[in-house]
Design a protein around this motif. Sequence first.
Motif, mmCIF file in Angstrom:
data_model
loop_
_atom_site.group_PDB
_atom_site.id
_atom_site.type_symbol
_atom_site.label_atom_id
_atom_site.label_comp_id
_atom_site.label_asym_id
_atom_site.label_seq_id
_atom_site.Cartn_x
_atom_site.Cartn_y
_atom_site.Cartn_z
ATOM 1 N N GLY A 1 0.836 -1.199 0.000
ATOM 2 C CA GLY A 1 0.000 0.000 0.000
ATOM 3 C C GLY A 1 0.870 1.247 0.000
ATOM 4 O O GLY A 1 1.875 1.324 -0.712
ATOM 5 N N GLU A 2 0.489 2.220 0.802
ATOM 6 C CA GLU A 2 1.272 3.455 0.920
ATOM 7 C C GLU A 2 2.334 3.369 2.008
ATOM 8 O O GLU A 2 3.169 4.256 2.121
ATOM 9 C CB GLU A 2 0.334 4.632 1.192
ATOM 10 C CG GLU A 2 -0.623 4.934 0.045
ATOM 11 C CD GLU A 2 0.113 5.216 -1.248
ATOM 12 O OE1 GLU A 2 1.090 5.994 -1.221
ATOM 13 O OE2 GLU A 2 -0.272 4.657 -2.291
ATOM 14 N N ARG A 3 2.291 2.334 2.849
ATOM 15 C CA ARG A 3 3.238 2.200 3.956
ATOM 16 C C ARG A 3 3.955 0.861 3.848
ATOM 17 O O ARG A 3 3.631 -0.100 4.524
ATOM 18 C CB ARG A 3 2.505 2.308 5.299
ATOM 19 C CG ARG A 3 2.048 3.698 5.655
ATOM 20 C CD ARG A 3 3.234 4.669 5.875
ATOM 21 N NE ARG A 3 4.166 4.179 6.868
ATOM 22 C CZ ARG A 3 4.051 4.412 8.180
ATOM 23 N NH1 ARG A 3 3.030 5.129 8.642
ATOM 24 N NH2 ARG A 3 4.949 3.954 9.035
ATOM 25 N N SER A 4 4.934 0.806 2.971
ATOM 26 C CA SER A 4 5.643 -0.449 2.753
ATOM 27 C C SER A 4 6.555 -0.817 3.914
ATOM 28 O O SER A 4 7.053 -1.944 3.976
ATOM 29 C CB SER A 4 6.460 -0.370 1.466
ATOM 30 O OG SER A 4 7.378 0.701 1.513
ATOM 31 N N ASP A 5 6.785 0.117 4.836
ATOM 32 C CA ASP A 5 7.600 -0.199 6.006
ATOM 33 C C ASP A 5 6.837 -1.033 7.026
ATOM 34 O O ASP A 5 7.436 -1.621 7.928
ATOM 35 C CB ASP A 5 8.108 1.085 6.670
ATOM 36 C CG ASP A 5 6.979 2.020 7.067
ATOM 37 O OD1 ASP A 5 6.072 2.252 6.228
ATOM 38 O OD2 ASP A 5 6.990 2.527 8.207
ATOM 39 N N LEU A 6 5.507 -1.095 6.914
ATOM 40 C CA LEU A 6 4.679 -1.906 7.807
ATOM 41 C C LEU A 6 4.406 -3.240 7.128
ATOM 42 O O LEU A 6 3.607 -3.326 6.215
ATOM 43 C CB LEU A 6 3.377 -1.179 8.132
ATOM 44 C CG LEU A 6 3.524 0.217 8.757
ATOM 45 C CD1 LEU A 6 2.162 0.855 8.945
ATOM 46 C CD2 LEU A 6 4.285 0.128 10.073
ATOM 47 N N GLU A 7 5.069 -4.292 7.570
ATOM 48 C CA GLU A 7 5.063 -5.554 6.833
ATOM 49 C C GLU A 7 4.232 -6.655 7.482
ATOM 50 O O GLU A 7 3.833 -7.593 6.787
ATOM 51 C CB GLU A 7 6.501 -6.054 6.659
ATOM 52 C CG GLU A 7 7.346 -5.127 5.811
ATOM 53 C CD GLU A 7 8.791 -5.578 5.705
ATOM 54 O OE1 GLU A 7 9.551 -4.896 4.997
ATOM 55 O OE2 GLU A 7 9.164 -6.595 6.326
ATOM 56 N N ALA A 8 4.005 -6.592 8.786
ATOM 57 C CA ALA A 8 3.320 -7.694 9.473
ATOM 58 C C ALA A 8 2.198 -7.166 10.350
ATOM 59 O O ALA A 8 2.284 -6.060 10.897
ATOM 60 C CB ALA A 8 4.312 -8.489 10.319
ATOM 61 N N GLU A 9 1.159 -7.985 10.489
ATOM 62 C CA GLU A 9 -0.009 -7.619 11.302
ATOM 63 C C GLU A 9 0.235 -8.013 12.760
ATOM 64 O O GLU A 9 -0.452 -8.862 13.319
ATOM 65 C CB GLU A 9 -1.259 -8.314 10.764
ATOM 66 C CG GLU A 9 -1.633 -7.932 9.349
ATOM 67 C CD GLU A 9 -2.196 -6.517 9.254
ATOM 68 O OE1 GLU A 9 -2.382 -5.873 10.297
ATOM 69 O OE2 GLU A 9 -2.467 -6.068 8.125
ATOM 70 N N LEU A 10 1.238 -7.400 13.367
ATOM 71 C CA LEU A 10 1.577 -7.668 14.754
ATOM 72 C C LEU A 10 1.361 -6.423 15.603
ATOM 73 O O LEU A 10 1.565 -5.298 15.146
ATOM 74 C CB LEU A 10 3.043 -8.104 14.885
ATOM 75 C CG LEU A 10 3.442 -9.407 14.202
ATOM 76 C CD1 LEU A 10 4.916 -9.697 14.464
ATOM 77 C CD2 LEU A 10 2.582 -10.567 14.688
ATOM 78 N N GLN A 11 0.961 -6.661 16.860
ATOM 79 C CA GLN A 11 0.831 -5.578 17.809
ATOM 80 C C GLN A 11 2.208 -5.245 18.389
ATOM 81 O O GLN A 11 3.130 -6.065 18.330
ATOM 82 C CB GLN A 11 -0.141 -5.968 18.932
ATOM 83 C CG GLN A 11 -1.530 -6.342 18.443
ATOM 84 C CD GLN A 11 -2.210 -5.207 17.711
ATOM 85 O OE1 GLN A 11 -2.128 -4.045 18.124
ATOM 86 N NE2 GLN A 11 -2.875 -5.534 16.607
#
Length: 333
Positions: free
Chosen positions: A196-206
Motif C-alpha cells: 500500500g502506501e506504507r511499505s515499512d509496515l510488513e506484518a499484522e503484529l501488535q
Amino acid sequence: MRAFDYHQVADSEQAIEQAVRRRQAKYLGGGTNLVDLMRETVERPQTLIDVTRLSRDIDETAEGGLIIGAAATNAALAGDARIRSRYPLLSRAILSGASAQIRNMATVGGNLLQRTRCAYFYDVATRCNKREPGAGCDALEGFHRYHAILGTSSSCIATHPSDMAVALAALDARIHLRGPEGERQLAVTELHREPGERSDLEAELQPEELIVAVELPPLPMAVRSEYRKVRDRASYAFALVSVASMVELDGETIQNVRLALGGVGTRPWRAWRAEAALRGQPATEATFAAAVDAELAAARPLPGNAFKVELARRLMIAALSQRLSDARNGGDA
C-alpha cells in the motif's frame, strides 16, 4: 554496526517484559536477517532481546497436526520425520532456501518475520520507502528482475523472500502469538501485509508481540504435496517463481486444492482465485490454464520482470499436472 544492548531471556514472558521496558527493541532469533541489516545500518535497534531459548519442540496436537516452537531451527524442521512424511512440501521448501549454515541458525519465527526486501533496501544511498516512508522507490525505474508482480504498489515492489512461508501458506498454518495484551492466533496468510502506501509496515503484529509457535493442521492431502522453485542458480538464491501445490480428486473432479506462490508477490501469495476456479471442475489441463490465468490477471509486471507472468503460468500448470498424476496413481510427490 552501532552499539546496542543485549538481553537473553528464558521464556516469552521475560521477552515481552524486556521489550516493553526497553526503547527500540527487537527480538533476536538466529539473526540471519536482522544482524545482516544491522551491519548495513539499515536496522538500528537500541536493544536486542535474544529469544533462542523459547521452545524448539515439534509436538503432536490433539487434532492430529503438529505444533512447532518458534525457536526451532529451519534445519531441524526440514529434517523432522513427521514433516517429511506428512508435509513434504514444507521440508522441500526449507531445503531449497538459503544454505545449510543459515538453515542451522535461522528459526521458524525469525524466518516468518524476515524483512521483505531487495537490493535497494540494503543500499542506504538509494531511495527506499521501506527505510524512509515517502522517500520514493528506485526499484520502479531501476533493476527489478527479481521483484514482485502481485500485490505491488507505487510504494514498493519488493518480493517476500521466504520459501518456508509459501509452504506454510499452502498448508493453512496458524501462528500462535503472545504479547502484552495476552495470547491470540493468526492464520499465516493474514500475517504479512501488502505494501500500500506504507511499505515499512510488513506484518499484522501488535507492539512487542512475539511469535511463540506455528501450528500445522491435520491435512491428509498434504502427503502428496510438492514445492517447485525456479531460480537463477542451483543453490543459495531467492526464487524467481516458486509453487507449493496439492490436489485432491473425487473421480475426475477436483475436490480440493491448495496453491501458494513465491518470488512473485510482496507477501507469500496464496492463490485464492485459482483455487476457487479449480474446485468442483474437471481435472484437465484446460481447467488448470483457465484457473492460473484468473490468478495472474491481477499481475502488474514491469519491463524487467514481465517474464515472470509466463514463467509462473507454466510452473503452476506443470505443478498441478504432476499433482493430478500423483493423485490418480496414489503415489508420492
